[in-house]
Design an enzyme around this catalytic site. Sequence first.
Site, PDB file in Angstrom:
ATOM      1  N   GLY A   1       8.537  13.214  23.890  1.00  0.00           N
ATOM      2  CA  GLY A   1       8.821  14.422  24.657  1.00  0.00           C
ATOM      3  C   GLY A   1      10.226  14.301  25.222  1.00  0.00           C
TER       4      GLY A   1
ATOM      5  CB  SER B   1       9.673  10.324  20.462  1.00  0.00           C
ATOM      6  OG  SER B   1      10.723  11.216  20.675  1.00  0.00           O
ATOM      7  CB  ALA B   2      10.355  10.189  25.286  1.00  0.00           C
TER       8      ALA B   2
ATOM      9  CG  HIS C   1      13.361  11.674  16.792  1.00  0.00           C
ATOM     10  ND1 HIS C   1      12.180  11.901  16.128  1.00  0.00           N
ATOM     11  CD2 HIS C   1      13.037  11.589  18.102  1.00  0.00           C
ATOM     12  CE1 HIS C   1      11.192  11.952  17.007  1.00  0.00           C
ATOM     13  NE2 HIS C   1      11.692  11.756  18.216  1.00  0.00           N
TER      14      HIS C   1
ATOM     15  CD  GLU D   1      11.840  11.682  12.749  1.00  0.00           C
ATOM     16  OE1 GLU D   1      11.398  12.825  12.984  1.00  0.00           O
ATOM     17  OE2 GLU D   1      11.760  10.740  13.574  1.00  0.00           O
TER      18      GLU D   1
END
Length: 235
Positions: free
Chosen positions: A90, A122-123, A159, A194
């Site tokens: 997020g 991700s985050a 990413h 990714e």
Amino acid sequence: MRNCIIASTSTLHGGGYLDYLMADLKLHFAGCQSILFIPFARPSGITHDEYTLKVAQAFAKIDIEVRGIHEFENPKKVIQDAKGIFTGGGNTFLLVSQLYKFDLMHLLSETVKKGTPYLGTSAGSNICGLSMQTTNDMPIIYPPSFQTLGIVPFNLNPHYLDPIEGSTHMGETRETRIKEFHAFNAIPVLGLREGSWLEVKGDVVALKGDLKARLFLQNQEPVELESGSDLSSLK
């Protein structure tokens, strides 16, 4: 003894949530009947409950129960007692601000470093580095510090995207942004594409997945690292 999966993303194109990692997660969280989920990053602004439900549905495939940290009155105790921990993706600025708001950053770092199995995407992977300064996210809220968990002694750029040959896009590439970071900071940065992730087992940090990762060091040309590379000495 660190025991972490630090993944670039939760979802690959055409796949379901965490599907590409599920076989590894079954092994990673073996023996865990339940795990603690930290939903603070709230992708697309979804609620903590909505995010936790999404994660719970994914982990149900490997018979693991998921509870969100927001469901408990004492978040510090629940981190200490957790059999496994997952921090989802997020907005990294929001995630970091919330961890500091509830005074959880240091405790989470110490808990993971002591060996509680951890998954970040991700985050949730961004915060495994020394700082969140190489995130891709918009600064929608101001955290009191950019310092993060320090699970690995470098920074991450999940990413990571390569420049597209022939593109007429005039904005900065990820490589350009990382070079800007290195104008003021000497911390190495690993660009995770990714479908790539880091497996951290004790003192060993290894690159996993089918793709290479791109390593950026201050005042040096970027280096492509093959899947399987040992990053244990990177600092």
